[in-house]
Motif scaffolding. Structure first.
Motif, PDB file in Angstrom:
ATOM      1  N   TRP A 250      27.913  36.465  30.031  1.00  0.00           N
ATOM      2  CA  TRP A 250      27.349  36.927  28.619  1.00  0.00           C
ATOM      3  C   TRP A 250      28.066  36.738  27.274  1.00  0.00           C
ATOM      4  CZ3 TRP A 250      22.388  38.270  28.294  1.00  0.00           C
ATOM      5  CH2 TRP A 250      22.196  38.927  27.243  1.00  0.00           C
ATOM      6  N   GLY A 251      29.080  36.179  27.171  1.00  0.00           N
ATOM      7  CA  GLY A 251      29.835  35.638  25.893  1.00  0.00           C
ATOM      8  C   GLY A 251      30.605  36.767  25.599  1.00  0.00           C
ATOM      9  N   LYS A 252      31.255  37.800  26.486  1.00  0.00           N
ATOM     10  CA  LYS A 252      31.990  38.846  26.168  1.00  0.00           C
ATOM     11  C   LYS A 252      33.422  38.421  26.335  1.00  0.00           C
ATOM     12  CE  LYS A 252      33.877  43.506  27.514  1.00  0.00           C
ATOM     13  NZ  LYS A 252      33.636  44.526  28.241  1.00  0.00           N
ATOM     14  N   VAL A 253      34.544  38.434  25.428  1.00  0.00           N
ATOM     15  CA  VAL A 253      35.764  38.103  25.590  1.00  0.00           C
ATOM     16  C   VAL A 253      36.563  39.114  26.442  1.00  0.00           C
ATOM     17  CG1 VAL A 253      38.006  37.453  24.582  1.00  0.00           C
ATOM     18  CG2 VAL A 253      35.740  36.668  23.406  1.00  0.00           C
ATOM     19  N   LEU A 254      36.941  38.503  27.617  1.00  0.00           N
ATOM     20  CA  LEU A 254      37.691  39.540  28.482  1.00  0.00           C
ATOM     21  C   LEU A 254      39.163  39.680  28.232  1.00  0.00           C
ATOM     22  CD1 LEU A 254      36.070  38.553  31.875  1.00  0.00           C
ATOM     23  CD2 LEU A 254      35.216  40.418  30.339  1.00  0.00           C
ATOM     24  N   GLN A 255      39.624  38.384  27.627  1.00  0.00           N
ATOM     25  CA  GLN A 255      41.207  38.424  27.357  1.00  0.00           C
ATOM     26  C   GLN A 255      41.416  37.457  26.473  1.00  0.00           C
ATOM     27  OE1 GLN A 255      43.405  40.213  28.462  1.00  0.00           O
ATOM     28  NE2 GLN A 255      42.791  41.270  30.324  1.00  0.00           N
ATOM     29  N   ASP A 256      42.503  37.694  25.496  1.00  0.00           N
ATOM     30  CA  ASP A 256      42.893  36.995  24.342  1.00  0.00           C
ATOM     31  C   ASP A 256      44.350  36.859  24.457  1.00  0.00           C
ATOM     32  OD1 ASP A 256      43.847  35.600  22.166  1.00  0.00           O
ATOM     33  OD2 ASP A 256      41.960  36.527  20.850  1.00  0.00           O
ATOM     34  N   ALA A 257      45.038  35.652  24.650  1.00  0.00           N
ATOM     35  CA  ALA A 257      46.545  35.800  24.682  1.00  0.00           C
ATOM     36  C   ALA A 257      47.278  35.811  23.264  1.00  0.00           C
ATOM     37  CB  ALA A 257      47.214  34.672  25.348  1.00  0.00           C
ATOM     38  N   GLY A 258      46.454  35.811  22.085  1.00  0.00           N
ATOM     39  CA  GLY A 258      46.999  35.749  20.801  1.00  0.00           C
ATOM     40  C   GLY A 258      47.487  34.381  20.536  1.00  0.00           C
ATOM     41  N   SER A 259      48.443  34.537  19.527  1.00  0.00           N
ATOM     42  CA  SER A 259      48.968  33.322  19.201  1.00  0.00           C
ATOM     43  C   SER A 259      50.638  33.189  18.993  1.00  0.00           C
ATOM     44  CB  SER A 259      48.434  32.947  17.588  1.00  0.00           C
ATOM     45  OG  SER A 259      48.612  33.932  16.666  1.00  0.00           O
ATOM     46  N   GLU A 260      51.024  34.569  19.396  1.00  0.00           N
ATOM     47  CA  GLU A 260      52.578  34.374  19.218  1.00  0.00           C
ATOM     48  C   GLU A 260      53.360  34.217  20.186  1.00  0.00           C
ATOM     49  OE1 GLU A 260      53.610  35.531  16.135  1.00  0.00           O
ATOM     50  OE2 GLU A 260      51.611  35.338  15.541  1.00  0.00           O
ATOM     51  N   SER A 261      53.143  34.217  21.632  1.00  0.00           N
ATOM     52  CA  SER A 261      53.910  34.142  22.722  1.00  0.00           C
ATOM     53  C   SER A 261      53.192  33.520  23.825  1.00  0.00           C
ATOM     54  CB  SER A 261      54.539  35.429  23.008  1.00  0.00           C
ATOM     55  OG  SER A 261      53.365  36.405  23.537  1.00  0.00           O
ATOM     56  N   ALA A 262      54.256  32.987  24.639  1.00  0.00           N
ATOM     57  CA  ALA A 262      53.729  32.600  25.968  1.00  0.00           C
ATOM     58  C   ALA A 262      53.577  33.449  26.915  1.00  0.00           C
ATOM     59  CB  ALA A 262      55.102  31.627  26.441  1.00  0.00           C
ATOM     60  N   GLY A 263      52.833  33.244  28.103  1.00  0.00           N
ATOM     61  CA  GLY A 263      52.451  34.081  28.929  1.00  0.00           C
ATOM     62  C   GLY A 263      51.179  34.006  29.646  1.00  0.00           C
ATOM     63  N   VAL A 264      50.687  34.775  30.256  1.00  0.00           N
ATOM     64  CA  VAL A 264      49.465  34.681  31.141  1.00  0.00           C
ATOM     65  C   VAL A 264      48.429  36.023  30.709  1.00  0.00           C
ATOM     66  CG1 VAL A 264      50.281  33.311  33.099  1.00  0.00           C
ATOM     67  CG2 VAL A 264      49.964  35.806  33.188  1.00  0.00           C
ATOM     68  N   VAL A 265      47.255  35.639  30.872  1.00  0.00           N
ATOM     69  CA  VAL A 265      46.289  36.764  30.730  1.00  0.00           C
ATOM     70  C   VAL A 265      45.317  36.514  32.045  1.00  0.00           C
ATOM     71  CG1 VAL A 265      46.329  37.140  28.386  1.00  0.00           C
ATOM     72  CG2 VAL A 265      44.611  35.574  29.296  1.00  0.00           C
ATOM     73  N   VAL A 266      44.842  37.792  32.264  1.00  0.00           N
ATOM     74  CA  VAL A 266      44.116  37.662  33.967  1.00  0.00           C
ATOM     75  C   VAL A 266      42.983  38.371  33.707  1.00  0.00           C
ATOM     76  CG1 VAL A 266      44.394  38.810  36.080  1.00  0.00           C
ATOM     77  CG2 VAL A 266      46.378  37.735  34.937  1.00  0.00           C
ATOM     78  N   ALA A 267      41.883  38.300  34.536  1.00  0.00           N
ATOM     79  CA  ALA A 267      40.632  38.839  34.580  1.00  0.00           C
ATOM     80  C   ALA A 267      40.041  38.439  35.916  1.00  0.00           C
ATOM     81  CB  ALA A 267      39.424  38.066  33.451  1.00  0.00           C
ATOM     82  N   ASP A 268      39.109  39.448  36.306  1.00  0.00           N
ATOM     83  CA  ASP A 268      38.333  39.423  37.385  1.00  0.00           C
ATOM     84  C   ASP A 268      36.979  38.625  37.184  1.00  0.00           C
ATOM     85  OD1 ASP A 268      40.154  40.727  39.279  1.00  0.00           O
ATOM     86  OD2 ASP A 268      39.496  42.728  38.580  1.00  0.00           O
ATOM     87  N   LEU A 269      36.574  37.638  37.879  1.00  0.00           N
ATOM     88  CA  LEU A 269      35.260  37.104  37.927  1.00  0.00           C
ATOM     89  C   LEU A 269      34.310  37.819  38.813  1.00  0.00           C
ATOM     90  CD1 LEU A 269      36.333  33.201  38.309  1.00  0.00           C
ATOM     91  CD2 LEU A 269      36.359  34.577  36.292  1.00  0.00           C
ATOM     92  N   ASP A 270      33.640  38.460  37.957  1.00  0.00           N
ATOM     93  CA  ASP A 270      32.395  39.407  38.708  1.00  0.00           C
ATOM     94  C   ASP A 270      31.121  38.464  38.971  1.00  0.00           C
ATOM     95  OD1 ASP A 270      30.369  41.110  39.578  1.00  0.00           O
ATOM     96  OD2 ASP A 270      30.874  42.511  38.048  1.00  0.00           O
ATOM     97  N   PHE A 271      31.145  37.986  39.941  1.00  0.00           N
ATOM     98  CA  PHE A 271      29.919  37.083  40.551  1.00  0.00           C
ATOM     99  C   PHE A 271      28.665  37.566  40.427  1.00  0.00           C
ATOM    100  CE2 PHE A 271      33.517  34.519  42.374  1.00  0.00           C
ATOM    101  CZ  PHE A 271      33.692  33.842  41.267  1.00  0.00           C
ATOM    102  N   SER A 272      28.621  39.107  40.850  1.00  0.00           N
ATOM    103  CA  SER A 272      27.338  39.675  40.630  1.00  0.00           C
ATOM    104  C   SER A 272      26.736  39.738  39.322  1.00  0.00           C
ATOM    105  CB  SER A 272      27.659  41.121  41.449  1.00  0.00           C
ATOM    106  OG  SER A 272      28.370  42.004  40.491  1.00  0.00           O
ATOM    107  N   LEU A 273      27.869  39.998  38.207  1.00  0.00           N
ATOM    108  CA  LEU A 273      27.383  40.029  36.799  1.00  0.00           C
ATOM    109  C   LEU A 273      26.796  38.717  36.660  1.00  0.00           C
ATOM    110  CD1 LEU A 273      27.389  41.055  33.940  1.00  0.00           C
ATOM    111  CD2 LEU A 273      29.553  39.751  33.837  1.00  0.00           C
ATOM    112  N   LEU A 274      27.262  37.482  37.200  1.00  0.00           N
ATOM    113  CA  LEU A 274      26.950  36.111  36.771  1.00  0.00           C
ATOM    114  C   LEU A 274      25.299  36.027  37.197  1.00  0.00           C
ATOM    115  CD1 LEU A 274      28.817  32.857  37.009  1.00  0.00           C
ATOM    116  CD2 LEU A 274      26.514  33.147  38.247  1.00  0.00           C
TER     117      LEU A 274
END
Length: 288
Positions: A250-274
């Motif tokens: 739907w175009g909603k940003v679920l996660q944004d890691a920013g610009s300051e540091s290394a790491g990971v961001v995590v989200a669940d793919l909800d296929f019923s939403l898709l």
């Protein structure tokens, strides 16, 4: 119907250098962070294994075939960590005597097997941030790639500058994609203008986020978009913008890691939403 109700993925953000061993160690650290957060898939950014200095030819010197030592080590990493890995933007030399390489995006399954390879279609020849002419050292790819029937749905595979060509993303959607990967090393000027243009994920301010191209690709394809990113200063001639993102259909940003540091961001793919988004607005059936 998709055979999985949901799947958890991670996208990585890192600052690669010309030190292959240090980049490998950082990739391993990001894998472990992803696993700790329950993800079974991690996307690493373009140039994950090596970030050279423009104009030196060092990337050409270190390039290897997919059967070489570097890819073998990352395949072992996927197997050891029990993770699917998206290795976006590997410097692939197909033959020893070829003066050019390919910018190749590899997907490795959790058994360490190469599940898909994609060679970047659109090469970055631009006059921003000091200029960059990728085609001087890199061959164009020739084929779109959708990896089908994975635990994460059907995966459309792209790399960085491909983001600016919506016809590629429509083709991936028409070929069955549910998740589209866009591992990148966006430069600061173009990143600020078109990748992610500020904002916050807190409360109502989220509505004012302007992740221009990434959100557009998600909205027009009704796919999840996962965009791993490089960030920070790699050397005296190269910097990257950051803001690794995960966006829903739907175009909603679920996660944004920013610009300051290394790491990971995590989200669940909800296929019923898709499926709901596509059913309520059947754009694919309406396209002329």
């Amino acid at each position: 119907m998709l055979r999985h109700a949901a799947a958890r993925i991670a996208v990585g953000q890192m600052r690669s250098t010309s030190d292959v061993e240090a980049n490998m160690a950082e990739s391993k650290r990001l894998c472990q962070l992803a696993r700790l957060q329950g993800a079974s898939f991690l996307s690493l950014p373009e140039c994950f294994e090596f970030m050279g200095t423009p104009g030196t030819g060092d990337a050409l010197k270190m390039a290897e075939p997919l059967t070489g030592e570097i890819v073998s080590r990352y395949r072992k990493l996927a197997r050891d960590e029990g993770l699917w890995l998206s290795l976006g933007g590997f410097h692939e030399r197909k033959t020893k005597d070829d003066p050019k390489i390919y910018n190749t995006h590899i997907v490795v399954d959790d058994a360490g097997q190469i599940a898909a390879t994609y060679r970047k279609l659109h090469l970055f020849d631009v006059d921003y941030d000091g200029g960059f002419q990728e085609s001087r050292s890199t061959h164009k790819g020739e084929e779109i790639v959708v990896l089908k029937d994975t635990p994460f749905g059907n995966i459309g595979i792209t790399t960085c500058y491909d983001l600016r060509f919506p016809e590629l993303f429509v083709a991936l959607r028409d070929a069955g994609a549910h998740l589209i990967l866009i591992p990148s090393a966006f430069m600061p000027t173009t990143g600020e203008a078109h990748w992610e243009a500020g904002g916050s994920l807190r409360g109502e301010e989220c509505d004012r986020c302007r992740q221009v191209l990434l959100r557009a690709r998600a909205i027009e394809t009704q796919c999840y978009v996962a965009a791993a990113a490089q960030f920070g200063r790699h050397n005296e001639k190269r910097s990257s913008y950051g803001h690794a993102l995960i966006v829903d259909p739907w175009g909603k940003v679920l996660q944004d890691a920013g610009s300051e540091s290394a790491g990971v961001v995590v989200a669940d793919l909800d296929f019923s939403l898709l499926e709901q988004v596509r059913a309520r607005m059947p754009m694919s059936a309406h396209r002329r």
